[in-house]
Design a protein around this motif. Structure first.
Motif, PDB file in Angstrom:
ATOM      1  N   TYR A 183     -51.399  36.543 -58.179  1.00 52.06           N
ATOM      2  CA  TYR A 183     -51.296  35.638 -59.317  1.00 52.06           C
ATOM      3  C   TYR A 183     -51.526  36.357 -60.645  1.00 52.06           C
ATOM      4  O   TYR A 183     -50.980  35.959 -61.678  1.00 52.06           O
ATOM      5  N   SER A 220     -48.450  29.719 -54.085  1.00 45.34           N
ATOM      6  CA  SER A 220     -47.477  28.627 -54.002  1.00 45.34           C
ATOM      7  C   SER A 220     -46.299  29.011 -53.112  1.00 45.34           C
ATOM      8  O   SER A 220     -45.342  28.244 -52.975  1.00 45.34           O
ATOM      9  N   PRO A 262     -52.626  27.861 -60.377  1.00 42.23           N
ATOM     10  CA  PRO A 262     -51.579  26.881 -60.097  1.00 42.23           C
ATOM     11  C   PRO A 262     -52.159  25.654 -59.403  1.00 42.23           C
ATOM     12  O   PRO A 262     -53.203  25.734 -58.746  1.00 42.23           O
ATOM     13  N   TYR A 280     -48.943  35.550 -63.479  1.00 42.82           N
ATOM     14  CA  TYR A 280     -49.395  34.970 -64.747  1.00 42.82           C
ATOM     15  C   TYR A 280     -49.038  35.883 -65.917  1.00 42.82           C
ATOM     16  O   TYR A 280     -48.552  35.420 -66.958  1.00 42.82           O
ATOM     17  N   SER A 285     -44.227  34.931 -57.779  1.00 40.53           N
ATOM     18  CA  SER A 285     -44.486  33.516 -57.496  1.00 40.53           C
ATOM     19  C   SER A 285     -44.142  33.196 -56.039  1.00 40.53           C
ATOM     20  O   SER A 285     -44.844  32.410 -55.401  1.00 40.53           O
TER      21      SER A 285
END
Lengths: 294, 294
Positions: free
Chosen positions: B120, A152, B23, B124, A147
């Motif tokens: 991601y 992000s 996101p 995820y 993450s």
């Protein structure tokens, strides 16, 4: 108390592991592995993996459990530099005094070497997770890593950076960009260490605060060094980065105020280390990063 | 017996999840998220995620547990297409009838969108792993995904592909390239499904055999379609891909023999499904992939 490590011992340990952890080539085309190794073993400061190991150790954990995660974060840092240097991004031909990856190996292989380092970071961390007695902690660490590295986090910061190209930006935007582009991975490094070392919630919060302050101080010192190095070598005037037109802390705040803020952030980083007993090594490292000359 | 899904139901389920899983943008620069979504929601066949879900279901598992891994593999497939289309790679300006990601968003954002999708995918999948009752299985699935996507899998295949550019290569090299470039992700898709569905060791082996045969058949059918489409539309002669000079199954073996081998591989793929009881859906899907017209 856990065995302490010196800076040189940490760097040697990390370099030895990074040098030996890449997969062997099984299909006769070693070029992309060479490109991965070329960039990975290019004499970086290894700050991120050292933070992972030292935060783990300060929480009473075994640094052997954190080593794969430390290597993984350095792989991700390295991939981001390879892709950042590409012609479609910053088009930097040199990196740490050597030709950038795409200059040495060509653009296609540099692109793939970056992709492969990012992918291998997760493969290597996950393999190590399966060997740990507590896979839940390891999954938590991988979640933090992905993450903070993603859209992000670090990649988000690169987007803000691209969007700001050639423009002067506000101090707010500059701080957002740095907190994502540089800060997110530093936060991941520190936080993964406390997770693998099974630190308390207070220690995890302190690690995040430490990383946020250190990350911003680090970036301001970078900006200051850019200017003072230019002055020393080229006699260029202090101010905005004339070549790129980008705003920096120095162009927005001036040298003196930038230095004062960097010092304050460094002090705050050091204060957050109060949450850890055996914090001498990291206090010294933090001070030395603030007063570094390159 | 677990609830069965039709092809349309699977595709709807996967598209709905992919469309909602990215996101939210928190820092005011949505362009890279738009680019990610542009490529991700571009009407792909969703073969890989369907394999993950169906193998999980055939092993008696709950496809809800496999859904995040199914989405993750489609994200990785999508990132590989974005990077493959870049000017420094295949320089393809169109993808599935629409401008490629870098044509629509520019090279820098396409590069970052690819990096972000790859990252991601792991974020995820890892988040979902923390929600499962058995994180060990989830970690095993992430290990399969990362190792099949990396330098010993898909990226390795891209390296062999780059090295072969403009040359005619042997059938052996072609098979190695395809088994890595296309086959590795198909293998990961099937194997992750059996891992999340807690299949037996025999079922895991059967899934790997299935994927190896399907992956190769799929590539040969692609080569055949390239030639027959050219013939139908342009009247070009059957044989090597004249534009790129690349060897294909058709250029090395001729149309008839290529078709025979594709049929044999499809039969072998179908046979390996004997290890699963409720295999009707996948037998039909496998047949339809072999006889597809695009």
């Amino acid at each position: 108390m856990n065995k302490r490590y010196s800076l040189d011992e940490y760097i040697a340990l990390i370099n030895q592991k990074l040098d030996s952890c890449l997969p062997a080539c099984s299909y006769g085309e070693p070029v992309v592995l060479e490109a991965m190794k070329y960039s990975l073993m290019n004499g970086g400061k290894r700050i991120r993996p050292i933070l992972t190991l030292e935060f783990c150790r300060m929480c009473g954990g075994d640094i052997d459990d954190a080593l794969a995660f430390a290597c993984a974060i350095e792989m991700i840092h390295t991939y981001s530099l390879i892709h950042d240097d590409l012609p479609c991004m910053d088009n930097d031909t040199m990196r740490r005094g050597k030709p950038s990856c795409h200059v040495a190996y060509g653009e296609s292989y540099a692109l793939l070497a970056g992709d492969a380092l990012l992918t291998y970071a997760f493969e290597y961390a996950t393999k190590s997770a399966l060997a740990l007695t507590d896979p839940q902690c390891a999954v938590e660490a991988i979640k933090i890593l992905s993450s903070c590295a993603g859209v992000s986090g670090m990649i988000g910061g690169q987007v803000v950076d691209l969007k700001s190209e050639g423009k002067s930006v506000s101090l707010d935007t500059l701080q957002t960009m740095d907190s994502l582009k540089t800060g997110a991975l530093i936060k991941a490094a520190a936080l993964m260490g406390t997770v693998i070392g099974k630190g308390s919630p207070e220690q995890k919060e302190a690690a995040v605060r430490y990383a946020e302050n250190l990350g911003q101080a680090f970036q301001i010192v970078d900006d200051i060094l850019d200017v003072t190095a230019d002055e020393a070598v080229l006699g260029k005037p202090v101010g905005s980065d004339k070549e790129s037109g980008k705003s920096t802390y120095v162009s927005l705040l001036g040298l003196e105020k930038s230095q004062r803020i960097a010092d304050e952030l460094t002090q705050q980083a050091i204060q957050s280390l109060d949450a850890f007993q055996d914090n001498g090594f990291l206090i010294e490292l933090t001070k030395s990063l603030a007063s570094r000359k390159n």
